[in-house]
Design a protein around this motif. Structure first.
Motif, PDB file in Angstrom:
ATOM      1  N   UNK A 106      50.595  26.836  49.752  1.00 19.96           N
ATOM      2  CA  UNK A 106      51.842  26.109  49.512  1.00 19.96           C
ATOM      3  C   UNK A 106      51.847  24.784  50.278  1.00 19.96           C
ATOM      4  N   UNK A 107      51.323  24.828  51.514  1.00 16.35           N
ATOM      5  CA  UNK A 107      51.486  23.669  52.403  1.00 16.35           C
ATOM      6  C   UNK A 107      50.361  22.655  52.309  1.00 16.35           C
ATOM      7  N   UNK A 108      49.244  23.001  51.726  1.00 15.23           N
ATOM      8  CA  UNK A 108      48.070  22.112  51.776  1.00 15.23           C
ATOM      9  C   UNK A 108      48.276  20.811  50.991  1.00 15.23           C
ATOM     10  N   UNK A 109      47.455  19.846  51.346  1.00 10.50           N
ATOM     11  CA  UNK A 109      47.418  18.611  50.566  1.00 10.50           C
ATOM     12  C   UNK A 109      46.573  18.856  49.318  1.00 10.50           C
ATOM     13  N   UNK A 110      46.628  17.914  48.382  1.00  7.84           N
ATOM     14  CA  UNK A 110      45.849  18.108  47.157  1.00  7.84           C
ATOM     15  C   UNK A 110      44.356  18.026  47.481  1.00  7.84           C
ATOM     16  N   UNK A 111      43.582  19.060  47.152  1.00  8.29           N
ATOM     17  CA  UNK A 111      42.143  18.980  47.426  1.00  8.29           C
ATOM     18  C   UNK A 111      41.528  17.855  46.588  1.00  8.29           C
ATOM     19  N   UNK A 112      40.455  17.280  47.108  1.00  9.95           N
ATOM     20  CA  UNK A 112      39.825  16.166  46.377  1.00  9.95           C
ATOM     21  C   UNK A 112      39.253  16.629  45.046  1.00  9.95           C
ATOM     22  N   UNK A 113      38.808  17.875  45.015  1.00 14.63           N
ATOM     23  CA  UNK A 113      38.290  18.429  43.759  1.00 14.63           C
ATOM     24  C   UNK A 113      38.450  19.943  43.824  1.00 14.63           C
ATOM     25  N   UNK A 125      49.417  21.482  40.972  1.00 13.60           N
ATOM     26  CA  UNK A 125      48.713  20.235  40.693  1.00 13.60           C
ATOM     27  C   UNK A 125      48.452  19.969  39.207  1.00 13.60           C
ATOM     28  N   UNK A 126      48.635  20.998  38.351  1.00 11.11           N
ATOM     29  CA  UNK A 126      48.417  20.733  36.916  1.00 11.11           C
ATOM     30  C   UNK A 126      49.728  20.342  36.237  1.00 11.11           C
ATOM     31  N   UNK A 127      50.851  20.562  36.919  1.00  9.77           N
ATOM     32  CA  UNK A 127      52.148  20.164  36.369  1.00  9.77           C
ATOM     33  C   UNK A 127      52.636  18.937  37.133  1.00  9.77           C
ATOM     34  N   UNK A 128      52.589  17.804  36.472  1.00  6.32           N
ATOM     35  CA  UNK A 128      52.925  16.553  37.166  1.00  6.32           C
ATOM     36  C   UNK A 128      54.328  16.509  37.735  1.00  6.32           C
ATOM     37  N   UNK A 129      55.215  17.398  37.273  1.00 11.63           N
ATOM     38  CA  UNK A 129      56.608  17.294  37.736  1.00 11.63           C
ATOM     39  C   UNK A 129      56.808  17.811  39.159  1.00 11.63           C
ATOM     40  N   UNK A 130      55.891  18.610  39.671  1.00 18.55           N
ATOM     41  CA  UNK A 130      56.158  19.198  40.989  1.00 18.55           C
ATOM     42  C   UNK A 130      55.644  18.383  42.166  1.00 18.55           C
ATOM     43  N   UNK A 160      34.521  29.925  46.828  1.00 19.26           N
ATOM     44  CA  UNK A 160      35.812  29.225  46.879  1.00 19.26           C
ATOM     45  C   UNK A 160      36.962  30.120  47.379  1.00 19.26           C
ATOM     46  N   UNK A 161      36.965  31.365  46.952  1.00 24.20           N
ATOM     47  CA  UNK A 161      38.077  32.246  47.330  1.00 24.20           C
ATOM     48  C   UNK A 161      37.789  33.057  48.600  1.00 24.20           C
ATOM     49  N   UNK A 162      36.864  32.594  49.392  1.00 25.54           N
ATOM     50  CA  UNK A 162      36.539  33.304  50.638  1.00 25.54           C
ATOM     51  C   UNK A 162      36.809  32.392  51.830  1.00 25.54           C
ATOM     52  N   UNK A 163      37.170  33.012  52.927  1.00 24.22           N
ATOM     53  CA  UNK A 163      37.503  32.236  54.129  1.00 24.22           C
ATOM     54  C   UNK A 163      36.267  31.605  54.749  1.00 24.22           C
ATOM     55  N   UNK A 164      36.426  30.355  55.140  1.00 29.40           N
ATOM     56  CA  UNK A 164      35.364  29.719  55.906  1.00 29.40           C
ATOM     57  C   UNK A 164      35.669  29.952  57.370  1.00 29.40           C
ATOM     58  N   UNK A 165      34.669  29.804  58.196  1.00 31.95           N
ATOM     59  CA  UNK A 165      34.858  30.171  59.589  1.00 31.95           C
ATOM     60  C   UNK A 165      35.929  29.312  60.283  1.00 31.95           C
TER      61      UNK A 165
END
Ligand code: BG6
Length: 473
Positions: free
Chosen positions: A247-254, A192-197, A421-426
């Protein structure tokens, strides 16, 4: 800098503490990333004194830094199912608060085999340890719990209910250390930080995605744990699905814990379940030759040490794009990598000299030799027009002089900072179990294929791709 804390590790003489937690804590200490006031209390059955507990770890006994670090290590003997150890722990924690004239944040880390989680949680409640330091509020308490989180969907739900009965969600840290790896954290930045991908990160441009999680070692001395779990639950349900989600997720809102976890959870939730009809062409199970002779493996065990899956995700971005995923023990080498193969282009300009058979391949190397490699097509130097493959390469070590923080350092630091952020939610875990259950339900219909150690798993794993006219990159 985060607050003063006391970390209580249950299973303090176990493999995880020895191999991962203590080295990570010691590194954080050496890098000045721990507060002035902190304590680490090991809770286990053995009748250790504090000194014996310290000696249990200290390969670096002679070093000044280790000696200074070791002053923060304490030991509490106790069995998981008897109250006396927990009651002694209450007193111990109170005396630390009195000594420092403050309420130390209390963090309980369950680093035991999963069958102990329930009893430890019950005892934390019974002894009121879960309630923190007596203010009638549990805001000073956190709980960290290692994978595997449950053995199946029902087990995961039950464990969640138990946790929710004792702690608020903001106090719960469900650990999957792969999310703490620098290279895994970089996936979202890279995307998401590289606009080309982002414009080409979809079914119009991507032919297939492959995730490989190969380990050279067998199960070693972990037979007792592993034989009851197997590769699908040990690696598939957690590390592999988390790599997949990034890899598969949509862009998070923030870039906040809620939005990133929402995006991960939605991706896992959208995986198409494997059915009885798709099973044959979507799942391979393997066991390495010699597994049955490993220590603590039961006679005639049918536990898999290798899995390969083909899965699809039901989102407009990726509908119809196969994700091939494999993980195994006793394979040819240690390698964790995501390879994204783009659709080949055959421009009219090159029709006569022959078009490239394969498209560009982007490889995100998680470990070792951490880095990113993009396969491009270039003109081979010379008088004739010939096309050949070349690589563009970024290597962490060369670029930054480091491969980054160890995953457990990051995980522990985030627990101390209370950043989830880096931990699994239920709900992420629930969706991943729901998907895994669609496979496990048919386990007995899936043959267990043997493979030789040092190979890339059973032949059938190659056939999984061959049937689609593809191969593992
Ligand atoms: C653990 C699994 O979660 O991850 C092990 O239980 C596996 O079976 C390990 O070996 C791999 O982690 P890493 O960080 O060494 O790649």
């Amino acid at each position: 800098m985060h607050d003063a804390f006391v970390l209580v590790v249950f299973g303090a003489t176990g493999d995880l503490m020895q191999r991962k937690l203590i080295p990570a804590l010691f590194s954080l200490y050496k890098n000045d990333q721990l507060p002035k006031n902190f304590f680490i209390i090991g809770f286990s059955r053995r009748p250790f004194t504090n000194e014996e507990f310290v000696d249990f770890f200290s390969k670096e006994k002679h070093k000044k830094e280790w000696k200074a670090f070791a002053k923060h290590l304490l030991y509490q003997q106790g069995t998981f199912d008897e109250l006396w150890g927990y009651e002694a722990l209450v007193k111990r924690l109170q005396s630390l608060d009195t000594l420092l004239k403050m309420n130390l944040v209390r963090i309980f880390y369950l680093a035991t085999p999963p069958e102990n989680y329930e009893i430890i949680l019950s005892m934390l409640k019974k002894s009121k340890l879960s309630q923190g330091c007596g203010q009638g509020s549990n805001q000073w308490t956190r709980i960290a719990i290692e994978k595997p989180f449950g053995k199946d969907l029902q087990g995961a739900k039950a464990l969640d209910m138990k946790l929710a009965d004792i702690f608020d969600e903001k106090q719960i840290f469900r650990v999957d250390h792969y999310l703490g790896k620098e290279t895994v954290q970089n996936i979202l930045v890279f995307r998401f930080a590289n606009g080309i991908f982002e414009p080409i990160w979809n079914k119009d441009f991507i032919d297939n995605v492959q995730i490989t999680f190969a380990e050279e070692g067998g199960i070693g001395r972990r037979g007792k744990f592993f034989d009851g779990v197997g590769e699908l639950r040990d690696i598939g349900q957690n590390h592999l699905l988390q790599l997949f989600a990034n890899i598969a997720m949509e862009m998070p809102k923030s870039f906040t814990k809620d939005d990133v976890r929402n995006a991960r959870a939605q991706a896992i939730h959208a995986i198409v379940p494997i059915s009885r009809h798709t099973l044959q062409n979507a799942v391979v199970r393997g066991q390495y030759e010699g597994y049955l002779q490993e220590e603590s493996v039961i006679q005639h065990s049918r536990t898999e040490t290798f899995i390969a899956l083909k899965l699809f995700i039901n989102t407009p971005r990726f509908a119809g794009v196969p994700f091939y995923i494999r993980a195994g023990k006793a394979l040819q080498k240690n390698l964790v990598e995501v390879a994204i193969t783009f659709k080949p282009t055959c421009h009219i300009l090159f029709k006569e000299i022959g078009c490239p058979e394969e498209g560009n391949i982007l490889r995100l190397r998680i470990q070792p030799d951490e880095g990113i490699r993009l396969k491009l097509i270039a003109k081979v130097p010379g008088p004739k027009l010939l096309l050949g493959d070349v690589d563009m390469h970024f290597i962490y070590q060369e670029q930054f002089g480091t491969t980054g923080m160890d995953a457990y350092q990051k995980i522990l630091l985030d627990i101390f900072l209370s950043d989830q952020l880096l931990f699994n939610r239920s709900d992420e875990l629930r969706s991943s179990w729901e998907f895994i259950e669609t496979i496990v339900r048919h386990w007995l219909n899936i043959p267990l294929c043997q493979y030789r150690k040092g190979k890339w798993g059973p032949e059938e794993a190659s056939k999984l791709l061959l049937q689609d006219g593809r191969k593992w990159v």
